[in-house]
Design a protein around this motif. Structure first.
Motif, mmCIF file in Angstrom:
data_model
loop_
_atom_site.group_PDB
_atom_site.id
_atom_site.type_symbol
_atom_site.label_atom_id
_atom_site.label_comp_id
_atom_site.label_asym_id
_atom_site.label_seq_id
_atom_site.Cartn_x
_atom_site.Cartn_y
_atom_site.Cartn_z
ATOM 1 N N GLY A 86 0.824 -1.208 0.000
ATOM 2 C CA GLY A 86 0.000 0.000 0.000
ATOM 3 C C GLY A 86 0.852 1.249 0.000
ATOM 4 N N SER A 87 0.283 2.323 0.482
ATOM 5 C CA SER A 87 0.936 3.623 0.510
ATOM 6 C C SER A 87 1.585 3.824 1.884
ATOM 7 C CB SER A 87 -0.114 4.702 0.236
ATOM 8 O OG SER A 87 0.485 5.943 0.134
ATOM 9 N N ILE A 88 2.899 4.100 1.890
ATOM 10 C CA ILE A 88 3.675 4.150 3.128
ATOM 11 C C ILE A 88 4.192 5.566 3.374
ATOM 12 C CG2 ILE A 88 5.690 3.212 4.336
ATOM 13 C CD1 ILE A 88 5.445 0.802 2.282
ATOM 14 N N ALA A 89 3.946 6.083 4.578
ATOM 15 C CA ALA A 89 4.484 7.385 4.990
ATOM 16 C C ALA A 89 5.518 7.140 6.075
ATOM 17 C CB ALA A 89 3.378 8.282 5.533
ATOM 18 N N ILE A 90 6.720 7.698 5.893
ATOM 19 C CA ILE A 90 7.781 7.557 6.882
ATOM 20 C C ILE A 90 8.119 8.943 7.416
ATOM 21 C CG2 ILE A 90 10.135 6.760 7.344
ATOM 22 C CD1 ILE A 90 9.799 4.757 5.066
ATOM 23 N N PHE A 91 7.962 9.126 8.723
ATOM 24 C CA PHE A 91 8.228 10.399 9.377
ATOM 25 C C PHE A 91 9.623 10.354 9.978
ATOM 26 C CE2 PHE A 91 3.738 9.886 9.128
ATOM 27 C CZ PHE A 91 3.271 11.150 8.824
ATOM 28 N N VAL A 138 6.306 4.996 -1.392
ATOM 29 C CA VAL A 138 6.804 5.551 -0.134
ATOM 30 C C VAL A 138 6.901 7.072 -0.224
ATOM 31 C CG1 VAL A 138 8.732 5.575 1.500
ATOM 32 C CG2 VAL A 138 8.167 3.461 0.285
ATOM 33 N N THR A 139 6.410 7.748 0.813
ATOM 34 C CA THR A 139 6.582 9.195 0.942
ATOM 35 C C THR A 139 7.301 9.460 2.252
ATOM 36 O OG1 THR A 139 4.516 9.612 -0.235
ATOM 37 C CG2 THR A 139 5.425 11.439 1.040
ATOM 38 N N ILE A 164 16.597 20.880 9.414
ATOM 39 C CA ILE A 164 17.504 22.031 9.348
ATOM 40 C C ILE A 164 17.886 22.273 7.886
ATOM 41 C CG2 ILE A 164 19.785 22.871 10.039
ATOM 42 C CD1 ILE A 164 19.433 21.050 12.564
ATOM 43 N N LYS A 165 18.133 21.183 7.165
ATOM 44 C CA LYS A 165 18.544 21.272 5.759
ATOM 45 C C LYS A 165 17.330 21.197 4.843
ATOM 46 C CE LYS A 165 22.672 18.624 6.842
ATOM 47 N NZ LYS A 165 23.295 17.329 6.673
ATOM 48 N N LYS A 166 17.544 21.525 3.574
ATOM 49 C CA LYS A 166 16.516 21.387 2.544
ATOM 50 C C LYS A 166 16.797 20.094 1.794
ATOM 51 C CE LYS A 166 13.625 23.460 -0.652
ATOM 52 N NZ LYS A 166 12.550 22.536 -0.683
ATOM 53 N N TYR A 167 15.779 19.269 1.627
ATOM 54 C CA TYR A 167 15.934 17.988 0.945
ATOM 55 C C TYR A 167 15.204 18.035 -0.391
ATOM 56 C CZ TYR A 167 17.752 16.383 5.371
ATOM 57 O OH TYR A 167 18.512 16.246 6.501
ATOM 58 N N SER A 168 15.798 17.381 -1.384
ATOM 59 C CA SER A 168 15.221 17.416 -2.726
ATOM 60 C C SER A 168 14.018 16.490 -2.859
ATOM 61 C CB SER A 168 16.278 17.060 -3.772
ATOM 62 O OG SER A 168 16.799 15.781 -3.510
ATOM 63 N N GLU A 169 13.984 15.417 -2.088
ATOM 64 C CA GLU A 169 12.847 14.494 -2.136
ATOM 65 C C GLU A 169 12.112 14.543 -0.810
ATOM 66 O OE1 GLU A 169 13.314 10.576 -3.636
ATOM 67 O OE2 GLU A 169 15.004 11.156 -4.886
ATOM 68 N N PHE A 224 -1.182 19.220 8.038
ATOM 69 C CA PHE A 224 -2.528 19.044 7.479
ATOM 70 C C PHE A 224 -2.524 19.114 5.955
ATOM 71 C CE2 PHE A 224 -3.906 21.099 11.663
ATOM 72 C CZ PHE A 224 -4.007 19.874 12.298
ATOM 73 N N SER A 225 -1.719 20.015 5.393
ATOM 74 C CA SER A 225 -1.731 20.160 3.936
ATOM 75 C C SER A 225 -0.934 19.068 3.218
ATOM 76 C CB SER A 225 -1.221 21.550 3.532
ATOM 77 O OG SER A 225 0.106 21.730 3.947
ATOM 78 N N ASN A 226 0.074 18.503 3.859
ATOM 79 C CA ASN A 226 0.905 17.478 3.222
ATOM 80 C C ASN A 226 0.418 16.046 3.424
ATOM 81 O OD1 ASN A 226 2.922 19.043 1.966
ATOM 82 N ND2 ASN A 226 3.937 19.340 3.923
ATOM 83 N N LEU A 227 -0.415 15.845 4.411
ATOM 84 C CA LEU A 227 -0.825 14.478 4.755
ATOM 85 C C LEU A 227 -2.237 14.208 4.264
ATOM 86 C CD1 LEU A 227 0.658 12.198 6.197
ATOM 87 C CD2 LEU A 227 -0.494 12.836 8.284
ATOM 88 N N LYS A 228 -2.454 14.396 2.965
ATOM 89 C CA LYS A 228 -3.790 14.222 2.390
ATOM 90 C C LYS A 228 -4.018 12.828 1.830
ATOM 91 C CE LYS A 228 -4.509 19.029 1.533
ATOM 92 N NZ LYS A 228 -4.919 20.087 0.725
ATOM 93 N N GLU A 229 -2.966 12.209 1.342
ATOM 94 C CA GLU A 229 -3.087 10.871 0.763
ATOM 95 C C GLU A 229 -3.477 9.877 1.863
ATOM 96 O OE1 GLU A 229 -0.204 7.610 -1.462
ATOM 97 O OE2 GLU A 229 0.424 9.688 -1.335
ATOM 98 N N PRO A 230 -4.370 8.941 1.574
ATOM 99 C CA PRO A 230 -4.712 7.942 2.592
ATOM 100 C C PRO A 230 -3.615 6.869 2.674
ATOM 101 C CG PRO A 230 -6.011 7.577 0.620
ATOM 102 C CD PRO A 230 -5.186 8.812 0.380
ATOM 103 N N PHE A 231 -2.765 6.966 3.662
ATOM 104 C CA PHE A 231 -1.667 6.021 3.826
ATOM 105 C C PHE A 231 -2.142 4.768 4.551
ATOM 106 C CE2 PHE A 231 0.458 10.095 3.291
ATOM 107 C CZ PHE A 231 1.404 9.772 2.333
#
Length: 159
Positions: free
Chosen positions: A8-13, A37-38, A45-50, A61-68
């Motif tokens: 399925g759809s995986i979110a890793i914090f 995977v998201t 602290i740093k900016k990441y490209s992905e 709230f705005s980034n976690l819209k996909e049903p993981f």
């Protein structure tokens, strides 16, 4: 054999920490196997490209819209106290109906005594290298449903 629930759809914090690096390794490994995977960087602290960045409750709230279907906690290392944002992230994702996995120790839960104000609630905690007293004591039973021990040399089999 490998754990087979990574579907399925995986979110890793993740957070910029040792545990966060394990989370990024997991994301890389799962993506190599063709998994969806998201990665969510919590207050980086740093900016990441992905991946997606969470610097505020509004970002969450705005980034976690996909049903993981799977949420992975790779935020806080060991006894490090949670920031206000981390508490908000944990409180929010604890309410999402998904299978929840914590790497090493649930963020917010003390490794030495198992007490906490707030912690990630997991269906599975993958202890890496060894168990700690915090996996068993006091409030741990309220936050950890099940756990397995994964030895560092055989980590790929856990992921």
């Amino acid at each position: 054999s490998e754990l087979s629930f990574w579907e399925g759809s995986i979110a890793i914090f993740v957070k910029e920490s040792q545990k966060g690096m394990i989370g990024l390794s997991l994301a890389f490994s799962l993506k190599q196997k063709g998994k969806n995977v998201t990665v969510f960087f919590v207050n980086p602290i740093k900016k990441y490209s992905e991946g997606k960045t969470i610097r505020s409750k509004q970002d969450l709230f705005s980034n976690l819209k996909e049903p993981f279907t799977i949420l992975v906690d790779a935020m806080n290392d060991r006894e490090e106290p949670l920031s206000v944002l981390e508490e908000e992230v944990i409180s929010y994702i604890n309410q999402i109906p998904a299978f929840k996995v914590s790497l090493d120790m649930n963020s917010g839960l003390s490794i030495s005594h198992g007490f906490t104000k707030i912690a990630f609630i997991s269906d599975l905690t993958i202890a890496i290298g060894s168990y700690t007293p915090g996996h068993f004591l006091n409030m741990a039973k309220d936050y950890i449903s099940c756990f397995i021990l994964c030895f560092k040399k055989k980590m790929q089999k856990c992921f």
